[in-house]
Design a protein around this motif. Sequence first.
Motif, PDB file in Angstrom:
ATOM      1  N   SER A 124      -3.482  -3.470   5.828  1.00 15.38           N
ATOM      2  CA  SER A 124      -2.496  -2.832   4.990  1.00 15.38           C
ATOM      3  C   SER A 124      -3.233  -2.482   3.793  1.00 15.38           C
ATOM      4  O   SER A 124      -3.178  -1.344   3.217  1.00 15.38           O
ATOM      5  CB  SER A 124      -1.339  -3.620   4.846  1.00 15.38           C
ATOM      6  OG  SER A 124      -0.575  -2.981   3.770  1.00 15.38           O
TER       7      SER A 124
ATOM      8  N   VAL B 257      -6.647  -2.171   3.041  1.00 16.96           N
ATOM      9  CA  VAL B 257      -7.720  -0.960   3.102  1.00 16.96           C
ATOM     10  C   VAL B 257      -7.005   0.308   3.820  1.00 16.96           C
ATOM     11  O   VAL B 257      -6.514   0.207   4.675  1.00 16.96           O
ATOM     12  CB  VAL B 257      -8.970  -1.533   3.756  1.00 16.96           C
ATOM     13  CG1 VAL B 257      -9.909  -0.492   4.045  1.00 16.96           C
ATOM     14  CG2 VAL B 257      -9.401  -2.720   3.104  1.00 16.96           C
ATOM     15  N   GLY B 258      -7.329   1.350   2.736  1.00 14.49           N
ATOM     16  CA  GLY B 258      -6.772   2.743   3.379  1.00 14.49           C
ATOM     17  C   GLY B 258      -7.484   3.610   2.737  1.00 14.49           C
ATOM     18  O   GLY B 258      -8.588   3.747   1.910  1.00 14.49           O
ATOM     19  N   LEU B 259      -6.769   4.817   2.555  1.00 15.64           N
ATOM     20  CA  LEU B 259      -7.308   6.033   1.756  1.00 15.64           C
ATOM     21  C   LEU B 259      -7.435   5.517   0.287  1.00 15.64           C
ATOM     22  O   LEU B 259      -8.250   6.128  -0.346  1.00 15.64           O
ATOM     23  CB  LEU B 259      -6.135   6.917   2.023  1.00 15.64           C
ATOM     24  CG  LEU B 259      -6.053   7.555   3.225  1.00 15.64           C
ATOM     25  CD1 LEU B 259      -4.890   8.604   3.371  1.00 15.64           C
ATOM     26  CD2 LEU B 259      -7.402   8.438   3.516  1.00 15.64           C
ATOM     27  N   GLY B 260      -6.569   4.547  -0.277  1.00 15.35           N
ATOM     28  CA  GLY B 260      -6.699   4.127  -1.541  1.00 15.35           C
ATOM     29  C   GLY B 260      -8.180   3.582  -1.645  1.00 15.35           C
ATOM     30  O   GLY B 260      -8.786   4.193  -2.894  1.00 15.35           O
ATOM     31  N   ASN B 261      -9.009   2.884  -0.772  1.00 15.79           N
ATOM     32  CA  ASN B 261     -10.252   2.515  -1.170  1.00 15.79           C
ATOM     33  C   ASN B 261     -11.129   3.569  -1.090  1.00 15.79           C
ATOM     34  O   ASN B 261     -12.160   3.890  -1.897  1.00 15.79           O
ATOM     35  CB  ASN B 261     -10.793   1.448  -0.006  1.00 15.79           C
ATOM     36  CG  ASN B 261      -9.765   0.323  -0.028  1.00 15.79           C
ATOM     37  OD1 ASN B 261      -8.967   0.539   0.493  1.00 15.79           O
ATOM     38  ND2 ASN B 261     -10.333  -0.689  -0.195  1.00 15.79           N
TER      39      ASN B 261
ATOM     40  N   ILE C 155       5.415   7.485  -1.363  1.00 14.56           N
ATOM     41  CA  ILE C 155       3.887   7.232  -0.874  1.00 14.56           C
ATOM     42  C   ILE C 155       3.603   7.882   0.375  1.00 14.56           C
ATOM     43  O   ILE C 155       2.708   8.689   0.594  1.00 14.56           O
ATOM     44  CB  ILE C 155       3.522   5.698  -0.836  1.00 14.56           C
ATOM     45  CG1 ILE C 155       3.837   5.116  -2.407  1.00 14.56           C
ATOM     46  CG2 ILE C 155       2.022   5.795  -0.224  1.00 14.56           C
ATOM     47  CD1 ILE C 155       3.353   3.615  -2.283  1.00 14.56           C
TER      48      ILE C 155
ATOM     49  N   TYR D  35       0.712  10.404   1.538  1.00 16.73           N
ATOM     50  CA  TYR D  35      -0.238   9.747   2.089  1.00 16.73           C
ATOM     51  C   TYR D  35      -0.428  10.478   3.601  1.00 16.73           C
ATOM     52  O   TYR D  35      -1.719  10.289   3.917  1.00 16.73           O
ATOM     53  CB  TYR D  35       0.217   8.076   2.378  1.00 16.73           C
ATOM     54  CG  TYR D  35      -1.000   7.081   2.544  1.00 16.73           C
ATOM     55  CD1 TYR D  35      -1.384   6.333   1.458  1.00 16.73           C
ATOM     56  CD2 TYR D  35      -1.464   6.856   3.644  1.00 16.73           C
ATOM     57  CE1 TYR D  35      -2.543   5.618   1.549  1.00 16.73           C
ATOM     58  CE2 TYR D  35      -2.667   6.041   3.855  1.00 16.73           C
ATOM     59  CZ  TYR D  35      -2.975   5.179   2.939  1.00 16.73           C
ATOM     60  OH  TYR D  35      -3.989   4.425   2.819  1.00 16.73           O
TER      61      TYR D  35
ATOM     62  N   PHE E 150      -1.124  -0.048  -5.689  1.00 11.32           N
ATOM     63  CA  PHE E 150      -1.470   0.697  -4.781  1.00 11.32           C
ATOM     64  C   PHE E 150      -2.450   0.325  -3.683  1.00 11.32           C
ATOM     65  O   PHE E 150      -2.199   0.099  -2.427  1.00 11.32           O
ATOM     66  CB  PHE E 150      -1.836   2.084  -5.018  1.00 11.32           C
ATOM     67  CG  PHE E 150      -1.806   3.355  -3.948  1.00 11.32           C
ATOM     68  CD1 PHE E 150      -0.834   3.865  -3.464  1.00 11.32           C
ATOM     69  CD2 PHE E 150      -2.956   3.493  -3.288  1.00 11.32           C
ATOM     70  CE1 PHE E 150      -0.589   4.751  -2.578  1.00 11.32           C
ATOM     71  CE2 PHE E 150      -3.177   4.305  -2.338  1.00 11.32           C
ATOM     72  CZ  PHE E 150      -2.009   5.194  -1.934  1.00 11.32           C
ATOM     73  N   LYS E 151      -3.410  -0.299  -4.315  1.00  9.18           N
ATOM     74  CA  LYS E 151      -4.762  -0.620  -3.186  1.00  9.18           C
ATOM     75  C   LYS E 151      -4.274  -1.931  -2.633  1.00  9.18           C
ATOM     76  O   LYS E 151      -4.289  -2.040  -1.303  1.00  9.18           O
ATOM     77  CB  LYS E 151      -5.957  -1.295  -4.310  1.00  9.18           C
ATOM     78  CG  LYS E 151      -6.728  -0.278  -4.564  1.00  9.18           C
ATOM     79  CD  LYS E 151      -7.452   0.427  -3.404  1.00  9.18           C
ATOM     80  CE  LYS E 151      -7.542  -0.604  -2.255  1.00  9.18           C
ATOM     81  NZ  LYS E 151      -6.773  -0.147  -1.155  1.00  9.18           N
TER      82      LYS E 151
ATOM     83  N   SER F  10      -1.344  -2.743  -1.889  1.00  9.89           N
ATOM     84  CA  SER F  10       0.143  -2.639  -1.288  1.00  9.89           C
ATOM     85  C   SER F  10       1.309  -3.498  -1.820  1.00  9.89           C
ATOM     86  O   SER F  10       1.912  -4.181  -1.081  1.00  9.89           O
ATOM     87  CB  SER F  10       0.034  -2.663   0.378  1.00  9.89           C
ATOM     88  OG  SER F  10      -1.137  -2.366   1.032  1.00  9.89           O
TER      89      SER F  10
ATOM     90  N   MET G  96       6.391  -3.256  -3.643  1.00 13.17           N
ATOM     91  CA  MET G  96       7.474  -2.508  -2.813  1.00 13.17           C
ATOM     92  C   MET G  96       7.893  -3.211  -1.530  1.00 13.17           C
ATOM     93  O   MET G  96       8.388  -2.511  -0.771  1.00 13.17           O
ATOM     94  CB  MET G  96       6.937  -0.829  -2.682  1.00 13.17           C
ATOM     95  CG  MET G  96       5.453  -0.992  -1.984  1.00 13.17           C
ATOM     96  SD  MET G  96       5.095   0.490  -1.184  1.00 13.17           S
ATOM     97  CE  MET G  96       6.034   0.471   0.212  1.00 13.17           C
TER      98      MET G  96
ATOM     99  N   THR H  18       5.916  -4.340   0.789  1.00  8.99           N
ATOM    100  CA  THR H  18       5.004  -4.419   1.965  1.00  8.99           C
ATOM    101  C   THR H  18       4.588  -5.798   2.281  1.00  8.99           C
ATOM    102  O   THR H  18       4.681  -6.278   3.488  1.00  8.99           O
ATOM    103  CB  THR H  18       3.977  -3.402   1.855  1.00  8.99           C
ATOM    104  OG1 THR H  18       4.336  -2.270   1.265  1.00  8.99           O
ATOM    105  CG2 THR H  18       2.950  -3.385   3.100  1.00  8.99           C
TER     106      THR H  18
ATOM    107  N   ALA I 134      -3.032   1.284   7.198  1.00  3.75           N
ATOM    108  CA  ALA I 134      -2.379   1.305   5.929  1.00  3.75           C
ATOM    109  C   ALA I 134      -0.757   1.928   6.086  1.00  3.75           C
ATOM    110  O   ALA I 134       0.277   1.232   5.505  1.00  3.75           O
ATOM    111  CB  ALA I 134      -2.805   1.947   4.756  1.00  3.75           C
TER     112      ALA I 134
ATOM    113  N   SER J 195       1.926  -0.260   7.709  1.00  2.32           N
ATOM    114  CA  SER J 195       2.439  -1.358   6.961  1.00  2.32           C
ATOM    115  C   SER J 195       3.600  -0.674   5.955  1.00  2.32           C
ATOM    116  O   SER J 195       4.488  -1.269   5.640  1.00  2.32           O
ATOM    117  CB  SER J 195       1.523  -2.078   6.134  1.00  2.32           C
ATOM    118  OG  SER J 195       0.920  -1.134   4.933  1.00  2.32           O
ATOM    119  N   LEU J 196       3.261   0.544   5.618  1.00  2.00           N
ATOM    120  CA  LEU J 196       4.247   1.348   4.769  1.00  2.00           C
ATOM    121  C   LEU J 196       5.345   1.746   5.619  1.00  2.00           C
ATOM    122  O   LEU J 196       6.534   1.306   5.135  1.00  2.00           O
ATOM    123  CB  LEU J 196       3.643   2.412   4.296  1.00  2.00           C
ATOM    124  CG  LEU J 196       2.753   2.706   2.884  1.00  2.00           C
ATOM    125  CD1 LEU J 196       1.738   3.764   2.978  1.00  2.00           C
ATOM    126  CD2 LEU J 196       3.572   2.869   1.689  1.00  2.00           C
TER     127      LEU J 196
END
Length: 462
Positions: A29, A31-35, A108, A112, A233-234, A236, A239, A241, A327, A330-331
Motif C-alpha cells: 500500500s 510503495v507506489g507511484l508516490g515513491n 486520490i 492516481y 500520501f507516501k 497511506s 484516510m 487505509t 497501492a 488499498s485505496l
Amino acid sequence: MSTLQNRTAKSGRETFTSGLAVFFATLGSAVGLGNIWKFPYLTGQFGGGAFLLVYFLCILFVGLPVMLGEFYIGRKTRKNAVGAFQQLKPVSGWKHIGTMGVAAAYLIMFFYSCVAGWVYYYLYKAVKGDFIAITPESVKTQFTDVIIGPVSPILWQVIVMAVVGGILILGVRKGIERITKTLMPLLFVLIVICGIRAITLPGAYEGLKFLFHVDFSQLSAAAILTAMGLAFFKLSLGMGTMITYGSYFTADNNLFGTAAKVALSDTIVSMLAGIAIFPTVFSFGMEPGAGPGLLFMTIPLVFSKMPFGNLLLIAFFFLTSIAATTAMLSLVEVLVAYFSEELGFSRRNAAIINAVIICGVGMLAALSADQASLLGNVTFLGRGFFDWFDYISSNILLPMGGLFIAIFIGYFLKKDDIKKELSNQGNLTIDKLIDVYFVIIRYVTPALLVIVFLNSIGIIKV
Ligand code: PFF
C-alpha cells in the motif's frame, strides 16, 4: 456455504495469513507511484536536500505515530474506516473522520488511476519497442503524446480500474496478499539496478548533490506543507487505509515493528528512485523541476544505450505498474470495505460500482493533466481538475485526518486499552516504548501538524 462462512465472506472480514503477508501487503500500500513518480518530482520542484530533510522529520514524528494509531484502531475493532470510529465512540461525530477518509480515497483515486494509466501505457510502448532509439528531445514528445489523448489516457485509466476492481473481487487473501508478496521484492531489486546504472552515468554527481545538499534558503511554507502532505500520501495515512488494513492484521503481529519496518523500507525505495532519477536528469541536461512528467522523461533515458536496455525498461514499467496497482488496491479497499460493511453491498458490487465512479470522475483528471489536453485550460483559482484532486487530498484532507487521529488516540481513548492492544495483551514487553509513543502522539504530532497548517496559510512564520 455455511451461514457463518457466508457472513464472513459478505462482510469481507478475512485476515492476512502471516506476519510476512501483513508486512508485504502494508508495504504494497505504501510503495507506489508516490515513491517512483511523486517523491522525485516534488523533491525536484522544491529544491532537493532541504525538502528531503523536512520530509524525513515528517515521517518520523508525524507519519510513524499516526500509522501506529491507525493500526491500533483497525485491529482493535476489525472494522472499516467509518465503522471503526463508530465502534470506539458510538454516539459522537468521530465517525466522520472515516467519512473524510472515504472522500480522500475518491479524490486520490481520480488522479492516481490516471497516472497509473500512463504507466500501463508506457509498459505497452516499451514492449512495442517505442523507446529503443530514444533521445532527450523525443522522450518529451512521447510523454506529451501519451497524456494528451484524449482517447488513450481514458482508455488506459479504464483498463487500470478493471484490473484493480478484478483483484479486489477476489478478496483479501487471494487478491491482495498473493500479489503483494510475490512482486514487492522484485521491484526493490529492479530499482537498485536502475540506481546503479544512473550513478555510473557521466555527470551523475551533480544529481546526487542536488538530492542530498541541504540549502534552507530553498524552503518555503508551500514546500513544508507539501513535504508533510507527501509523508501522509507516501505512507497511506490520514484516510483510513491503514485502519482498514490493520483490521486484517493477525492478532500476534507486532504493530510497532510493522510500522517501523514499513516506514523504513518505503523511504529506502523513495531514495532509490531519487538516486535513479536525479543523476539522469543532470547527466542529460534536463530540468529537475519538470513536474509530473519527470519520471516518464528520465527513466527511458536511464536504460538507453545499455545492453538489454529495452528489456530492463519493460521490467521497470511492469514493476511500477504493479507498485501502482497494489497501492490502488488499498485505496479502493477503503471504499469496498465501507460499501460492503456499512452500506450492505456485496464485495463484488462494491468493487464494480467504485471502479465505475472512479473512471467516470477520474476522466476529468485525465483530460486536464496537460495544458494541451482537452480540459487543460479549465482552471479554478489557478489549478485544473488533476491538480485540485491532488492538492485537496494530499495537502489538506490527509494531514487533517492525521491530526484528528492523533487527537483521538492521544486524548479520547483509554491509554490502558491501547497499551493492551499494542503489547498484544501483554505478550510484548514494550512499556517504555508505549510511554514515549504517548508523549509523541499527544504533544509532538499535533503540534507539528498545527504549525505546518498555520505556516502554510501565513498565520505564523517558521
Ligand atoms: N502510498 C501510495 C503511494 O505512495 O503511491 C499512495 C496511497 C495509497 C495514498 C493508499 C493513500 C492511500 F490510502
